[in-house]
Design an enzyme around this catalytic site. Structure first.
Site, PDB file in Angstrom:
ATOM      1  N   GLU A  55       0.772  -1.528   0.287  1.00 33.59           N
ATOM      2  CA  GLU A  55      -0.053  -0.272   0.181  1.00 33.59           C
ATOM      3  C   GLU A  55       0.925   1.217  -0.041  1.00 33.59           C
ATOM      4  O   GLU A  55       1.752   1.300   0.887  1.00 33.59           O
ATOM      5  CB  GLU A  55      -1.148   0.299   1.377  1.00 33.59           C
ATOM      6  CG  GLU A  55      -1.636   0.855   1.257  1.00 33.59           C
ATOM      7  CD  GLU A  55      -3.238   0.629   1.753  1.00 33.59           C
ATOM      8  OE1 GLU A  55      -3.862   0.127   2.222  1.00 33.59           O
ATOM      9  OE2 GLU A  55      -3.194   1.477   3.228  1.00 33.59           O
ATOM     10  N   LYS A  57       0.923   4.575   1.494  1.00 35.10           N
ATOM     11  CA  LYS A  57       0.021   5.356   2.432  1.00 35.10           C
ATOM     12  C   LYS A  57       0.231   6.716   3.117  1.00 35.10           C
ATOM     13  O   LYS A  57       1.933   5.885   3.911  1.00 35.10           O
ATOM     14  CB  LYS A  57      -0.371   4.495   3.461  1.00 35.10           C
ATOM     15  CG  LYS A  57      -1.263   4.530   4.575  1.00 35.10           C
ATOM     16  CD  LYS A  57      -1.423   3.193   5.971  1.00 35.10           C
ATOM     17  CE  LYS A  57      -2.311   3.410   6.296  1.00 35.10           C
ATOM     18  NZ  LYS A  57      -2.440   2.771   8.033  1.00 35.10           N
ATOM     19  N   LYS A 117      -7.792   2.180  -2.868  1.00 33.49           N
ATOM     20  CA  LYS A 117      -8.420   2.377  -1.475  1.00 33.49           C
ATOM     21  C   LYS A 117      -9.045   3.682  -1.320  1.00 33.49           C
ATOM     22  O   LYS A 117      -8.062   4.124  -0.925  1.00 33.49           O
ATOM     23  CB  LYS A 117      -6.982   2.019  -0.815  1.00 33.49           C
ATOM     24  CG  LYS A 117      -7.054   1.114   0.185  1.00 33.49           C
ATOM     25  CD  LYS A 117      -7.150  -0.269   0.804  1.00 33.49           C
ATOM     26  CE  LYS A 117      -7.228  -0.971   2.184  1.00 33.49           C
ATOM     27  NZ  LYS A 117      -6.794  -0.038   3.023  1.00 33.49           N
ATOM     28  N   GLU A 166     -14.087  -5.731   1.929  1.00 33.51           N
ATOM     29  CA  GLU A 166     -13.589  -6.049   3.383  1.00 33.51           C
ATOM     30  C   GLU A 166     -14.352  -6.103   4.425  1.00 33.51           C
ATOM     31  O   GLU A 166     -15.398  -5.239   4.480  1.00 33.51           O
ATOM     32  CB  GLU A 166     -13.070  -4.341   3.254  1.00 33.51           C
ATOM     33  CG  GLU A 166     -11.904  -4.662   4.703  1.00 33.51           C
ATOM     34  CD  GLU A 166     -11.975  -3.394   4.831  1.00 33.51           C
ATOM     35  OE1 GLU A 166     -10.314  -3.089   3.847  1.00 33.51           O
ATOM     36  OE2 GLU A 166     -11.731  -2.356   5.801  1.00 33.51           O
ATOM     37  N   ASN A 187     -10.404  -7.190   7.968  1.00 31.55           N
ATOM     38  CA  ASN A 187      -9.219  -5.909   8.193  1.00 31.55           C
ATOM     39  C   ASN A 187      -9.417  -6.750   9.696  1.00 31.55           C
ATOM     40  O   ASN A 187     -10.507  -6.352  10.367  1.00 31.55           O
ATOM     41  CB  ASN A 187     -10.189  -4.458   8.269  1.00 31.55           C
ATOM     42  CG  ASN A 187      -9.071  -3.541   7.966  1.00 31.55           C
ATOM     43  OD1 ASN A 187      -7.906  -3.618   9.037  1.00 31.55           O
ATOM     44  ND2 ASN A 187      -8.879  -2.514   7.030  1.00 31.55           N
ATOM     45  N   GLU A 217      -5.805  -7.862   6.434  1.00 31.91           N
ATOM     46  CA  GLU A 217      -5.603  -6.454   5.794  1.00 31.91           C
ATOM     47  C   GLU A 217      -5.151  -6.113   7.464  1.00 31.91           C
ATOM     48  O   GLU A 217      -5.535  -6.228   8.511  1.00 31.91           O
ATOM     49  CB  GLU A 217      -6.806  -6.130   5.184  1.00 31.91           C
ATOM     50  CG  GLU A 217      -7.333  -6.273   4.272  1.00 31.91           C
ATOM     51  CD  GLU A 217      -8.552  -5.408   3.652  1.00 31.91           C
ATOM     52  OE1 GLU A 217      -9.308  -6.230   3.158  1.00 31.91           O
ATOM     53  OE2 GLU A 217      -7.928  -4.022   4.168  1.00 31.91           O
ATOM     54  N   SER A 218      -4.485  -4.802   7.533  1.00 28.07           N
ATOM     55  CA  SER A 218      -3.708  -4.412   8.622  1.00 28.07           C
ATOM     56  C   SER A 218      -2.518  -5.314   9.506  1.00 28.07           C
ATOM     57  O   SER A 218      -3.361  -6.337   9.739  1.00 28.07           O
ATOM     58  CB  SER A 218      -4.478  -3.663   9.033  1.00 28.07           C
ATOM     59  OG  SER A 218      -5.317  -2.808   8.265  1.00 28.07           O
TER      60      SER A 218
HETATM   61  O1  LIG Z   1      -5.108   2.711   8.926  1.00 26.39           O
HETATM   62  C1  LIG Z   1      -5.843   3.767   9.862  1.00 26.39           C
HETATM   63  O2  LIG Z   1      -5.032   4.071  10.666  1.00 26.39           O
HETATM   64  C2  LIG Z   1      -7.088   3.474   9.756  1.00 26.39           C
HETATM   65  C3  LIG Z   1      -8.259   4.461   9.929  1.00 26.39           C
HETATM   66  C4  LIG Z   1      -9.569   4.728   9.282  1.00 26.39           C
HETATM   67  C5  LIG Z   1     -10.530   3.533   8.169  1.00 26.39           C
HETATM   68  C6  LIG Z   1      -9.384   3.168   7.885  1.00 26.39           C
HETATM   69  C7  LIG Z   1      -7.443   2.600   8.007  1.00 26.39           C
HETATM   70  N1  LIG Z   1      -6.734   2.572   7.361  1.00 26.39           N
HETATM   71  C8  LIG Z   1      -7.010   1.331   6.139  1.00 26.39           C
HETATM   72  C9  LIG Z   1      -6.765   0.459   6.252  1.00 26.39           C
HETATM   73  O3  LIG Z   1      -7.244  -0.704   5.676  1.00 26.39           O
HETATM   74  C10 LIG Z   1      -5.196   0.004   5.986  1.00 26.39           C
HETATM   75  O4  LIG Z   1      -4.471   0.870   5.339  1.00 26.39           O
HETATM   76  C11 LIG Z   1      -4.497  -1.350   5.409  1.00 26.39           C
HETATM   77  O5  LIG Z   1      -5.345  -2.151   5.655  1.00 26.39           O
HETATM   78  C12 LIG Z   1      -3.074  -1.069   6.194  1.00 26.39           C
HETATM   79  O6  LIG Z   1      -3.312  -1.223   7.272  1.00 26.39           O
HETATM   80  P1  LIG Z   1      -1.851  -1.300   8.076  1.00 26.39           P
HETATM   81  O7  LIG Z   1      -0.633  -2.254   7.180  1.00 26.39           O
HETATM   82  O8  LIG Z   1      -1.590  -1.718   9.179  1.00 26.39           O
HETATM   83  O9  LIG Z   1      -1.038   0.093   8.081  1.00 26.39           O
END
Ligand SMILES: O=C(O)c1ccccc1NCC(=O)[C@H](O)[C@H](O)COP(=O)(O)O
Length: 259
Positions: A55, A57, A117, A166, A187, A217-218
């Site tokens: 991503e 970001k 996204k 998602e 997520n 995810e995340s």
């Molecule tokens: O990342 C956030 O804080 C967030 C807050 C509110 C809505 C969506 C958010 N993020 C989007 C995502 O789902 C993440 O960017 C993506 O899954 C990657 O997550 P990470 O690897 O933990 O940065």
């Protein structure tokens, strides 16, 4: 009770209204007609081993500033060189610092499938995604009540986009299954509270219908988290923060894929 997510979507709708005044739907449709067909991410997602969606970001509501990313195309080229199966481009402006210009820049640079996204709640945003070269679009079940999920899922497919549907709860998996989602994400981040709990994937993964691609995810900090998601059944892992903060995203993706 108003949640963080409600606030994000309110801002997204305000920005969307401004773009709709500038670019009428008819114009977007004409652009889509001139856009090369979308790439199919499914072979990459179903390949042996774990696949990575990397991503772009810059910042997030939970963590604030993550990385400047002055040149998203350069970062995307590193992701592609590391073997990312797809690249996720956050296009939301207010909280994530993204834009459709980022999607354009990344599209011009790499030939791997691209995920738009964003907080997609209207058909117009799907037309925009395709007009700007996306191959996949995120549909978050929590934001799409009633028939809206099926409507947007159907339109995405008509436009050649692969929807990444998602979820975060058992009920949301059931709704994703109901619309026939081929790619279902879980997520770990609860978007109403921003709490991250990686164990949610292990709980929900067995409920994802057989044959659908399972995306975790995340919540990835390093290869050990990718390995854990893989053990729990992930075909694909989506990683943001750990990659944009890594000094060497190409090497990080190589390590993630090797778990
Ligand atoms: O990342 C956030 O804080 C967030 C807050 C509110 C809505 C969506 C958010 N993020 C989007 C995502 O789902 C993440 O960017 C993506 O899954 C990657 O997550 P990470 O690897 O933990 O940065």
């Amino acid at each position: 009770m108003t949640t963080v997510l409600d606030g994000i979507v309110d801002g997204v709708l305000e920005d969307l209204a401004a773009r709709q005044r500038e670019v009428p739907l008819a114009e977007l449709k004409a652009r889509v007609a001139d856009t090369p067909p979308a790439l199919d991410p499914l072979p990459g997602f179903r390949a042996d081993g774990v696949s990575i969606i990397a991503e772009v970001k810059r910042r997030s509501p939970s963590k604030g500033a993550l990385a400047d990313i002055p040149d998203p195309a350069k970062l995307a080229a590193e992701y592609a060189a590391g073997g990312a199966a797809a690249i996720s481009v956050l296009t939301e402006r207010r909280r994530f610092g993204g834009s459709l210009a980022d999607l354009d820049a990344v599209r011009a640079e790499v030939a791997v499938p691209l995920l738009r996204k964003d907080f997609i709640v209207t058909p117009y945003q799907l037309w925009e995604a395709r007009a700007h070269g996306a191959d996949l679009a995120l549909l978050m079940v929590v934001s799409l009540e009633g028939g809206l999920l099926a409507e947007l899922h159907g339109l995405a497919r008509e436009l050649g986009l692969t929807p990444l549907v998602e979820t975060h709860t058992e009920a949301e998996i059931a709704r994703a299954a109901e619309v026939g989602a081929e790619v279902i994400g879980v997520n770990a981040r609860d978007l109403t509270t921003l709490q991250v709990d990686n164990s949610v994937f292990a709980k929900l993964s067995p409920l994802i219908p057989a044959g659908a691609v399972r995306v975790a995810e995340s919540g990835v900090a390093g290869p050990e988290d990718v390995a854990a998601y893989r053990r729990d059944g992930a075909d694909v892992v989506l990683v943001g923060e750990a990659l944009v903060k890594s000094g060497d995203p190409r090497d990080s993706i190589t390590k993630f894929r090797a778990v």
